[in-house]
Write a protein that holds these residues in place. Sequence first.
Motif, PDB file in Angstrom:
ATOM      1  N   PHE A   1      -6.561  -3.946   9.953  1.00 53.17           N
ATOM      2  CA  PHE A   1      -5.368  -4.185   9.140  1.00 53.17           C
ATOM      3  C   PHE A   1      -4.949  -5.633   9.396  1.00 53.17           C
ATOM      4  CE2 PHE A   1      -1.170  -1.894   7.825  1.00 53.17           C
ATOM      5  CZ  PHE A   1      -1.025  -2.782   6.782  1.00 53.17           C
ATOM      6  N   TYR A   2      -5.243  -6.515   8.431  1.00 57.40           N
ATOM      7  CA  TYR A   2      -5.095  -7.948   8.661  1.00 57.40           C
ATOM      8  C   TYR A   2      -4.023  -8.574   7.779  1.00 57.40           C
ATOM      9  CZ  TYR A   2      -9.456  -7.184  11.157  1.00 57.40           C
ATOM     10  OH  TYR A   2     -10.410  -6.717  12.032  1.00 57.40           O
ATOM     11  N   SER A   3      -3.491  -9.704   8.238  1.00 59.92           N
ATOM     12  CA  SER A   3      -2.374 -10.355   7.554  1.00 59.92           C
ATOM     13  C   SER A   3      -2.818 -11.261   6.410  1.00 59.92           C
ATOM     14  CB  SER A   3      -1.544 -11.159   8.562  1.00 59.92           C
ATOM     15  OG  SER A   3      -2.377 -12.007   9.330  1.00 59.92           O
ATOM     16  N   THR A   4      -4.008 -11.836   6.495  1.00 58.96           N
ATOM     17  CA  THR A   4      -4.588 -12.609   5.392  1.00 58.96           C
ATOM     18  C   THR A   4      -6.055 -12.205   5.280  1.00 58.96           C
ATOM     19  OG1 THR A   4      -3.098 -14.467   5.921  1.00 58.96           O
ATOM     20  CG2 THR A   4      -4.880 -14.913   4.378  1.00 58.96           C
TER      21      THR A   4
ATOM     22  N   ALA B   1       0.838  -1.195   0.000  1.00 58.01           N
ATOM     23  CA  ALA B   1       0.000   0.000   0.000  1.00 58.01           C
ATOM     24  C   ALA B   1       0.877   1.250   0.000  1.00 58.01           C
ATOM     25  CB  ALA B   1      -0.912   0.001   1.220  1.00 58.01           C
ATOM     26  N   VAL B   2       0.358   2.310  -0.619  1.00 64.93           N
ATOM     27  CA  VAL B   2       1.077   3.582  -0.675  1.00 64.93           C
ATOM     28  C   VAL B   2       0.241   4.644   0.035  1.00 64.93           C
ATOM     29  CG1 VAL B   2       2.070   5.344  -2.174  1.00 64.93           C
ATOM     30  CG2 VAL B   2       2.107   2.941  -2.873  1.00 64.93           C
ATOM     31  N   PRO B   3       0.805   5.331   1.031  1.00 66.11           N
ATOM     32  CA  PRO B   3       0.019   6.331   1.764  1.00 66.11           C
ATOM     33  C   PRO B   3      -0.196   7.595   0.939  1.00 66.11           C
ATOM     34  CG  PRO B   3       2.290   6.329   2.543  1.00 66.11           C
ATOM     35  CD  PRO B   3       2.182   5.219   1.542  1.00 66.11           C
ATOM     36  N   VAL B   4      -1.362   7.710   0.324  1.00 67.92           N
ATOM     37  CA  VAL B   4      -1.669   8.886  -0.508  1.00 67.92           C
ATOM     38  C   VAL B   4      -3.027   9.472  -0.112  1.00 67.92           C
ATOM     39  CG1 VAL B   4      -0.246   8.224  -2.473  1.00 67.92           C
ATOM     40  CG2 VAL B   4      -2.595   7.376  -2.315  1.00 67.92           C
ATOM     41  N   GLY B   5      -3.378   9.310   1.144  1.00 66.48           N
ATOM     42  CA  GLY B   5      -4.708   9.738   1.570  1.00 66.48           C
ATOM     43  C   GLY B   5      -4.821  11.196   1.958  1.00 66.48           C
TER      44      GLY B   5
ATOM     45  N   ASP C   1      -2.782  -5.224   0.552  1.00 65.97           N
ATOM     46  CA  ASP C   1      -2.143  -4.687   1.755  1.00 65.97           C
ATOM     47  C   ASP C   1      -3.149  -3.690   2.312  1.00 65.97           C
ATOM     48  OD1 ASP C   1      -0.189  -4.219   3.674  1.00 65.97           O
ATOM     49  OD2 ASP C   1       0.877  -2.744   2.456  1.00 65.97           O
ATOM     50  N   VAL C   2      -4.069  -4.186   3.149  1.00 69.30           N
ATOM     51  CA  VAL C   2      -5.318  -3.463   3.376  1.00 69.30           C
ATOM     52  C   VAL C   2      -5.163  -2.135   4.123  1.00 69.30           C
ATOM     53  CG1 VAL C   2      -6.810  -5.473   3.188  1.00 69.30           C
ATOM     54  CG2 VAL C   2      -5.806  -4.905   5.403  1.00 69.30           C
TER      55      VAL C   2
ATOM     56  N   LEU D   1      -3.372 -13.538  -4.260  1.00 68.78           N
ATOM     57  CA  LEU D   1      -2.811 -14.250  -3.107  1.00 68.78           C
ATOM     58  C   LEU D   1      -3.018 -13.364  -1.886  1.00 68.78           C
ATOM     59  CD1 LEU D   1      -1.190 -16.579  -1.861  1.00 68.78           C
ATOM     60  CD2 LEU D   1       0.909 -15.371  -2.507  1.00 68.78           C
ATOM     61  N   ASN D   2      -3.894 -13.786  -0.984  1.00 65.84           N
ATOM     62  CA  ASN D   2      -4.301 -12.927   0.138  1.00 65.84           C
ATOM     63  C   ASN D   2      -3.225 -12.742   1.195  1.00 65.84           C
ATOM     64  OD1 ASN D   2      -6.542 -13.743  -1.321  1.00 65.84           O
ATOM     65  ND2 ASN D   2      -7.865 -13.968   0.451  1.00 65.84           N
ATOM     66  N   VAL D   3      -2.265 -13.641   1.266  1.00 67.24           N
ATOM     67  CA  VAL D   3      -1.233 -13.580   2.307  1.00 67.24           C
ATOM     68  C   VAL D   3      -0.395 -12.320   2.115  1.00 67.24           C
ATOM     69  CG1 VAL D   3       0.811 -14.712   3.266  1.00 67.24           C
ATOM     70  CG2 VAL D   3      -1.176 -16.079   2.564  1.00 67.24           C
ATOM     71  N   ASN D   4      -0.337 -11.485   3.143  1.00 74.33           N
ATOM     72  CA  ASN D   4       0.369 -10.202   3.045  1.00 74.33           C
ATOM     73  C   ASN D   4       1.794 -10.393   2.549  1.00 74.33           C
ATOM     74  OD1 ASN D   4       2.157  -7.940   4.441  1.00 74.33           O
ATOM     75  ND2 ASN D   4       0.090  -7.126   4.197  1.00 74.33           N
ATOM     76  N   SER D   5       2.260  -9.459   1.726  1.00 73.45           N
ATOM     77  CA  SER D   5       3.552  -9.621   1.050  1.00 73.45           C
ATOM     78  C   SER D   5       4.756  -9.524   1.982  1.00 73.45           C
ATOM     79  CB  SER D   5       3.683  -8.601  -0.081  1.00 73.45           C
ATOM     80  OG  SER D   5       3.410  -7.294   0.373  1.00 73.45           O
ATOM     81  N   PHE D   6       4.574  -9.125   3.242  1.00 73.30           N
ATOM     82  CA  PHE D   6       5.672  -9.232   4.206  1.00 73.30           C
ATOM     83  C   PHE D   6       6.114 -10.690   4.333  1.00 73.30           C
ATOM     84  CE2 PHE D   6       6.317  -5.418   7.095  1.00 73.30           C
ATOM     85  CZ  PHE D   6       5.855  -4.500   6.158  1.00 73.30           C
ATOM     86  N   TYR D   7       5.186 -11.626   4.139  1.00 75.57           N
ATOM     87  CA  TYR D   7       5.463 -13.057   4.311  1.00 75.57           C
ATOM     88  C   TYR D   7       5.909 -13.711   3.005  1.00 75.57           C
ATOM     89  CZ  TYR D   7       2.592 -11.990   8.403  1.00 75.57           C
ATOM     90  OH  TYR D   7       2.075 -11.405   9.541  1.00 75.57           O
ATOM     91  N   THR D   8       5.887 -12.952   1.894  1.00 77.55           N
ATOM     92  CA  THR D   8       6.229 -13.528   0.597  1.00 77.55           C
ATOM     93  C   THR D   8       7.420 -12.825  -0.044  1.00 77.55           C
ATOM     94  OG1 THR D   8       4.545 -12.128  -0.489  1.00 77.55           O
ATOM     95  CG2 THR D   8       3.882 -14.345   0.169  1.00 77.55           C
ATOM     96  N   PHE D   9       7.296 -11.557  -0.388  1.00 73.35           N
ATOM     97  CA  PHE D   9       8.347 -10.858  -1.134  1.00 73.35           C
ATOM     98  C   PHE D   9       9.284 -10.017  -0.271  1.00 73.35           C
ATOM     99  CE2 PHE D   9       5.571 -11.832  -4.676  1.00 73.35           C
ATOM    100  CZ  PHE D   9       6.472 -12.043  -5.712  1.00 73.35           C
TER     101      PHE D   9
END
Length: 280
Positions: free
Chosen positions: A166-169, A52-56, A91-92, A223-231
Amino acid sequence: VHVLVLGHKLQVDPRLKTELAEKGIHLHRRDITEPLSLEMLKQFQVVFVGEAVPVGSTLPSHVAKAKTLEENYRNIDKYVDVGGGFLYTPDVGGYGGAMKCSEIMKRYGAKILPLQIRDDEHRYVPQPPPKRDAGYSWTDKISKHPATTGVKTIFYPTPQHRWDDFYSTPAVELNSDWTQLVGTMESGTASWTSTYVDWIVIKDEPQTIAAVRDYEKGRVGLLNVNSFYTFWHPYWEPKDHGKYGRAQIKERTTGDIDGIFMEKGDGTRKSQGRELLIGM
């Protein structure tokens, strides 16, 4: 195979980059807030988005980034239409983040929910327990598909990363054009909390963790698993969290990452997350 990995502040994990290169999959990281042309995207077989990119806010820099992001996603859509592969991980970043993720995936028939996928009957918490009892659930509900070759079991993270949905999956809703690759066991749920613990079941039914579909001439994966756990940090050991404290990365309560999704599982029952990532 050349994969464009789009992030903002995060970098691709060097061990993962080496592992995939040995299998002929080359990861190229670029900032998603920089302009992306369709011609540039067409140089890659797959484009991955998962940060996610903070652009709010109304700050000029944020407004400029938001406009660039909108144009980039339009070009990614065009890239899929002409035959590209798009792999997306939500990345919710809270309730508003889930709505933004849903906007990105709406044309593909997917909605991201501000709920966490859990299964308390198939649960693993590393010992000694990390902060807030952050752990994993596991499933062996794997569909037979070319993308799941070698995948028998998946351990997926279940912590609440931050108090505001803010959830991990995160859970998703998909239309009938999607093919489920990985689902929870029958005891899986989509649940909610605001306290990191004391979960409330909102949807008491099995959930989808990974899915794919064709779209126009291209292909889309979710792929719902947050990218901290993948990339980004898939093999971080507890000591790597350093000043943030065990199971914490800045404001996120990630739990122990430690390759549990990618390969370790609970030490006895292994997880084939890396094989799933390669297949998708």
